[in-house]
Design a protein around this motif. Structure first.
Motif, PDB file in Angstrom:
ATOM      1  N   TRP A 117      47.227 -72.600 -48.369  1.00 30.78           N
ATOM      2  CA  TRP A 117      48.206 -72.704 -47.077  1.00 30.78           C
ATOM      3  C   TRP A 117      47.534 -72.224 -45.776  1.00 30.78           C
ATOM      4  O   TRP A 117      47.627 -72.873 -44.666  1.00 30.78           O
ATOM      5  CB  TRP A 117      49.236 -71.935 -47.663  1.00 30.78           C
ATOM      6  N   HIS A 121      46.656 -74.708 -42.618  1.00 27.94           N
ATOM      7  CA  HIS A 121      47.188 -74.408 -41.323  1.00 27.94           C
ATOM      8  C   HIS A 121      46.474 -74.243 -40.193  1.00 27.94           C
ATOM      9  O   HIS A 121      46.338 -74.535 -39.086  1.00 27.94           O
ATOM     10  CB  HIS A 121      48.435 -73.697 -41.344  1.00 27.94           C
ATOM     11  N   GLN A 124      44.496 -77.160 -38.996  1.00 35.13           N
ATOM     12  CA  GLN A 124      45.341 -78.001 -38.068  1.00 35.13           C
ATOM     13  C   GLN A 124      45.454 -77.369 -36.748  1.00 35.13           C
ATOM     14  O   GLN A 124      45.454 -78.003 -35.651  1.00 35.13           O
ATOM     15  CB  GLN A 124      46.876 -77.785 -38.524  1.00 35.13           C
ATOM     16  N   HIS A 125      45.611 -75.918 -36.711  1.00 37.43           N
ATOM     17  CA  HIS A 125      45.327 -75.407 -35.280  1.00 37.43           C
ATOM     18  C   HIS A 125      44.088 -75.795 -34.734  1.00 37.43           C
ATOM     19  O   HIS A 125      44.083 -76.081 -33.329  1.00 37.43           O
ATOM     20  CB  HIS A 125      45.344 -73.786 -35.520  1.00 37.43           C
ATOM     21  N   TRP A 150      56.522 -69.085 -36.324  1.00 35.69           N
ATOM     22  CA  TRP A 150      55.911 -70.412 -36.940  1.00 35.69           C
ATOM     23  C   TRP A 150      55.953 -70.293 -38.241  1.00 35.69           C
ATOM     24  O   TRP A 150      56.445 -71.416 -38.931  1.00 35.69           O
ATOM     25  CB  TRP A 150      54.780 -70.778 -36.172  1.00 35.69           C
ATOM     26  N   PHE A 151      55.261 -69.257 -38.896  1.00 33.33           N
ATOM     27  CA  PHE A 151      55.205 -69.365 -40.316  1.00 33.33           C
ATOM     28  C   PHE A 151      56.474 -68.888 -41.181  1.00 33.33           C
ATOM     29  O   PHE A 151      56.866 -69.207 -42.417  1.00 33.33           O
ATOM     30  CB  PHE A 151      54.166 -68.380 -40.918  1.00 33.33           C
ATOM     31  N   ASN A 156      56.992 -75.350 -41.484  1.00 31.92           N
ATOM     32  CA  ASN A 156      55.465 -74.826 -41.639  1.00 31.92           C
ATOM     33  C   ASN A 156      55.399 -74.228 -43.392  1.00 31.92           C
ATOM     34  O   ASN A 156      54.353 -73.592 -43.648  1.00 31.92           O
ATOM     35  CB  ASN A 156      55.027 -73.992 -40.819  1.00 31.92           C
ATOM     36  N   THR A 159      52.179 -76.436 -47.866  1.00 30.89           N
ATOM     37  CA  THR A 159      50.710 -76.565 -47.674  1.00 30.89           C
ATOM     38  C   THR A 159      50.187 -77.638 -47.170  1.00 30.89           C
ATOM     39  O   THR A 159      50.694 -78.814 -47.732  1.00 30.89           O
ATOM     40  CB  THR A 159      49.998 -76.087 -48.870  1.00 30.89           C
ATOM     41  N   PRO A 160      49.586 -77.800 -46.102  1.00 29.13           N
ATOM     42  CA  PRO A 160      49.021 -79.271 -45.465  1.00 29.13           C
ATOM     43  C   PRO A 160      47.811 -79.596 -46.114  1.00 29.13           C
ATOM     44  O   PRO A 160      46.689 -79.784 -46.166  1.00 29.13           O
ATOM     45  CB  PRO A 160      48.640 -78.965 -44.038  1.00 29.13           C
TER      46      PRO A 160
END
Length: 326
Positions: A117, A121, A124-125, A150-151, A156, A159-160
């Motif tokens: 996770w 993320h 992604q940032h 955000w979290f 969000n 997990t992406p």
């Protein structure tokens, strides 16, 4: 009938939020209206941990409890900066599967979710830094949302997976990611037992189980939280810019000291693939020094350096291409 269905749906959502305290694999579809909405029920443990700090007035303090708090801050900070960030997020060095797991467990004890996770993320940032799609950009989302809002949002929570397929193939990492509360709970239990043992065998130390949990876990974790979070918030607002990165990243020497080198954030955004974020000898980077020590022992290897062309200011590669490649 519609009212009954709505009540059942709301009740099911509440139970699902509670279940996700222990099993983050329990997810539900996210609607657009939830983009900026904090999932208050699921975040009760996060809020409770902050409130629990007030318990220090009842548990008191002792030198040994404070020493444990500092030690666990340092150990878990290094696990986050050295492994959650530089290893899992950027693959800045190589290691064995055993060492990978050990530091994934230590990172999980920092209560910042699982390694997949966290790294997913973070990737992604970097792909969207300070653009509208960056979920923790102070420029786009505001300071407090970038710091911790955000979290805490439903959007969000998951997990992406598409960003972290390289490490998602390890079942032990998927386990840590799904049951991310397990390691912190075990740490609390271990601290309580340690404190009770010291109370019985070394009463002169003036500690006990609850005091050890208070300092070793509660206070240490809350401080670790907010120092870590400053890299998303403060390090995109306050500091110096050595490189043109196309985002708001800054170098901040105070944050670099507190976060073991992560405060050299503009450096990092300029060349994210390096194991070293303090590009110059005077830019103190404790994480890098500790990684060098681990490399000397053979536990890790192939640390990716900062290219000399960057250190000497002769880099001509466009930022977009560099971040894509690194």
């Amino acid at each position: 009938m519609n009212d009954t269905n709505q009540l059942n749906t709301a009740s099911g959502s509440r139970w699902l939020a509670v279940l996700r305290w222990f099993d983050s694999g329990q997810t539900q579809p996210v609607t657009e209206t939830g983009e900026r909405r904090i999932d208050w029920l699921r975040t009760i443990p996060f809020i409770a941990l902050h409130v629990a700090v007030l318990g220090v007035f009842w548990t008191g303090v002792s030198p040994v409890a404070v020493a444990i708090a500092f030690a666990l801050y340092a150990l878990r900070m290094f696990a986050i900066t050295g492994f959650y960030h530089r290893y899992f997020s950027h693959r800045a060095f190589k290691t064995s599967r055993t060492t990978q797991l050990i530091f994934a467990v230590l990172g999980a004890s920092a209560v910042q979710r699982g390694p997949l996770w966290w790294a997913g993320h973070h990737r992604q940032h970097h792909a969207r830094s300070d653009r509208p799609q960056d979920v923790h950009s102070p420029r786009q989302q505001g300071f407090w949302w970038s710091h911790h809002g955000w979290f805490l949002s439903q959007t969000n929570f998951a997990t992406p997976d598409e960003r972290i397929r390289d490490f998602a193939r390890y079942p032990e990492l998927r386990f840590l990611d799904r049951f991310d509360a397990l390691v912190p709970l075990l740490l609390m239990a271990a601290l309580y037992l340690l404190g009770e043992m010291l109370a019985a065998d070394a009463p002169g130390l003036g500690t006990d189980g609850l005091q050890m949990v208070m300092w070793g876990f509660v206070i240490s974790t809350v401080v670790l939280y907010h120092v870590t979070f400053t890299i998303n918030s403060v390090a995109h607002r306050i500091g110096q810019r050595a490189f043109p990165t196309g985002d708001d990243s800054r170098n901040n020497w105070v944050l670099a000291l507190l976060t073991f080198g992560e405060g050299w954030h503009n450096n990092h955004h300029y060349y994210p693939g390096s194991a070293r974020q303090g590009f110059h000898w005077w830019q103190i980077d404790l994480t890098y020094y500790l990684l060098r020590l681990l490399a000397w022992t053979g536990l890790i290897w192939d640390l990716r350096p900062v290219p000399q062309r960057i250190i000497h200011g002769a880099d001509t590669m466009p930022v977009g291409r560099r971040q894509t490649r690194e």
